[in-house]
Design an enzyme around this catalytic site. Structure first.
Site, PDB file in Angstrom:
ATOM      1  N   HIS A   1     -67.848  34.214 -33.378  1.00 55.71           N
ATOM      2  CA  HIS A   1     -66.821  35.184 -33.811  1.00 55.71           C
ATOM      3  C   HIS A   1     -65.495  34.434 -33.815  1.00 55.71           C
ATOM      4  O   HIS A   1     -65.342  33.433 -34.518  1.00 55.71           O
ATOM      5  CB  HIS A   1     -66.876  36.388 -32.862  1.00 55.71           C
ATOM      6  CG  HIS A   1     -66.097  37.602 -33.273  1.00 55.71           C
ATOM      7  ND1 HIS A   1     -65.491  37.740 -34.504  1.00 55.71           N
ATOM      8  CD2 HIS A   1     -65.811  38.756 -32.594  1.00 55.71           C
ATOM      9  CE1 HIS A   1     -64.878  38.925 -34.562  1.00 55.71           C
ATOM     10  NE2 HIS A   1     -65.053  39.553 -33.409  1.00 55.71           N
TER      11      HIS A   1
ATOM     12  N   HIS B   1     -70.773  34.229 -43.253  1.00 55.71           N
ATOM     13  CA  HIS B   1     -70.239  35.491 -42.734  1.00 55.71           C
ATOM     14  C   HIS B   1     -71.278  36.576 -42.894  1.00 55.71           C
ATOM     15  O   HIS B   1     -71.993  36.601 -43.895  1.00 55.71           O
ATOM     16  CB  HIS B   1     -68.951  35.893 -43.469  1.00 55.71           C
ATOM     17  CG  HIS B   1     -68.143  36.871 -42.691  1.00 55.71           C
ATOM     18  ND1 HIS B   1     -68.429  38.213 -42.672  1.00 55.71           N
ATOM     19  CD2 HIS B   1     -67.081  36.696 -41.868  1.00 55.71           C
ATOM     20  CE1 HIS B   1     -67.573  38.823 -41.878  1.00 55.71           C
ATOM     21  NE2 HIS B   1     -66.741  37.930 -41.383  1.00 55.71           N
TER      22      HIS B   1
ATOM     23  N   ASP C   1     -61.716  31.612 -40.727  1.00 55.43           N
ATOM     24  CA  ASP C   1     -61.441  30.667 -39.645  1.00 55.43           C
ATOM     25  C   ASP C   1     -61.298  29.228 -40.118  1.00 55.43           C
ATOM     26  O   ASP C   1     -60.625  28.429 -39.473  1.00 55.43           O
ATOM     27  CB  ASP C   1     -62.567  30.721 -38.603  1.00 55.43           C
ATOM     28  CG  ASP C   1     -62.392  31.901 -37.667  1.00 55.43           C
ATOM     29  OD1 ASP C   1     -61.245  32.353 -37.501  1.00 55.43           O
ATOM     30  OD2 ASP C   1     -63.396  32.364 -37.104  1.00 55.43           O
TER      31      ASP C   1
END
Ligand code: ACO
Length: 371
Positions: free
Chosen positions: A217, A256, A307
């Site tokens: 995460h 994802h 990210d």
């Protein structure tokens, strides 16, 4: 793996806060496209939108910014505990502990003042983090919480001790906007489970921070930087990705659960990383990142998530790698609080069922008879 592993594809509740559009082609916060928010909005506008449901007018925004700036200073009882933590702890552990202690020092007394508690947490989280980080990791005295500025500018001022250039402030602001909210992601869902028990807001946020910490995460931005750092040039990047894939290791910052194609947030953050790379005359990090992206797409059909390019962007902003995930938490605080408030309105305990896979019923054998 059972059909429900990871609750993939399961609709676990309702929300009016944000939605991933059909086939993962877009993301909207309360109806507004992230492209528009990233192009035009301030982070505080977005935080207000998430918390209160509508964009603020000029007056409401000015009041919100003034209120949150005033609420930034951390209480001495919490900084004293942060100061007592050992030097090697991860900043996410420090942040999680700080929020937990804050809940004891400034407890939420009933839900009537929940928006004020949410604003306090939104304002104080970066100051708590940087109080701890600047003291423990560099051994210097904590810098005073920079008031009068939005979160992006306050964060950079507290970290570097000077007013950031406008491109740096805006780049961080865009990143915070994109990190602020994402439907039923793991940490938000965890916060909602805690909220469903009618626990206080600090308990919900402590839960969320603990969930965000893991590398699948929020921890992925930090892990992506750890992967990119040793890569000398694009060819070395290509070799490192192929090695990782051969060894069945995940390349962090890719893939994802809800975006099987491109993550719409990545397309918005990548140009900022490119722009700051050019400003910094960087010839390695951005080029290496682009090669990693190309090889992942070619070999696995996987795309970068938010990210991945956040990692290089934060490097160009001079943000230490260990602060990447806690900074994500400071932004997501807005979304977490909005979801806790929404869940409290639902008012029903979240308690699903499990399909049992253990032993068939069997008689208890007394200890003496077990030998
Ligand atoms: N690197 C290499 N292979 C990957 C990656 C990756 N980053 N992500 C997925 N895969 C592969 C898996 O190995 C699997 O392959 P297989 O079918 O051959 O075994 C396949 O893609 C499907 O992966 P799942 O784990 O089933 O996908 P899931 O939806 O459960 O996982 C997740 C999503 C956890 C994000 C995953 O893509 C991952 O681990 N990515 C790296 C961590 C990361 O970047 N997390 C950040 C998420 S975004 C955020 O928090 C802002």
């Amino acid at each position: 793996m059972s059909a429900g592993a990871g609750l993939a594809g399961v609709v676990a509740g309702e929300t009016a806060i944000s939605t991933v559009e059909a086939d993962g082609r877009g993301l909207r916060y309360r109806g507004y496209a992230i492209e528009d928010l990233a192009a035009h909005a301030r982070f505080e506008e977005v935080a207000f939108l998430l918390l209160y449901g509508e964009l603020p007018d000029r007056r409401a925004l000015a009041d919100f910014e003034a209120r949150t700036a005033r609420l930034r200073a951390p209480p001495a009882a919490v900084t004293a505990i942060l100061d007592a933590l050992p030097g090697g702890v991860h900043p996410m552990d420090a942040l999680r502990s700080a929020v937990s202690v804050l809940g004891a020092v400034e407890p939420e007394r009933g839900f009537e003042g929940q928006e004020a508690v949410a604003e306090r947490l939104l304002a104080v989280l970066p100051a708590l983090l940087l109080h701890w980080y600047t003291r423990i990791d560099t051994g210097i005295a904590p810098r005073s919480a920079a008031d009068g500025a939005g979160l992006a500018e306050a964060f950079l001022r507290m970290l570097h001790g000077r007013t950031p250039p406008p491109t740096h402030r805006r780049a961080l602001e865009v990143s915070l906007i994109l990190y602020a909210e994402h439907e039923f992601n793991a940490s938000t869902f965890a916060a909602r489970v805690t909220a469903s028990t009618r626990a206080d807001l600090h308990s919900c946020i402590t839960t969320a921070i603990g969930t965000l910490r893991g590398p699948l995460h929020g921890g992925a931005n930090e892990a992506a930087m750890a992967f990119l750092d040793p890569l000398a040039d694009p060819d070395a990047a290509e070799a490192a990705v192929l090695d990782a894939l051969r060894a069945h290791r995940r390349v962090m910052g890719f893939g994802h659960r809800v975006y099987r194609g491109e993550d719409p947030r990545s397309a918005l953050i990548k140009p900022w990383s490119r722009r700051l790379a050019a400003e910094a005359r960087d010839e390695r990090l951005f080029a290496v990142s682009e090669r990693v992206e190309a090889v992942m797409r070619r070999e696995k059909g996987l795309f970068p998530n938010l990210d991945f390019y956040s990692a290089s962007l934060y490097r160009f902003l001079g943000i230490p790698t260990a602060l990447y995930t806690p900074l994500f938490a400071c932004a997501r605080m807005a979304g977490w609080a909005a979801h806790v408030i929404e869940q409290r309105r639902v008012g029903r305990l979240i308690r699903p069922l499990a399909r049992y896979t253990g032993p068939a019923p069997r008689p208890y054998v007394p200890l003496e008879a077990r030998g």
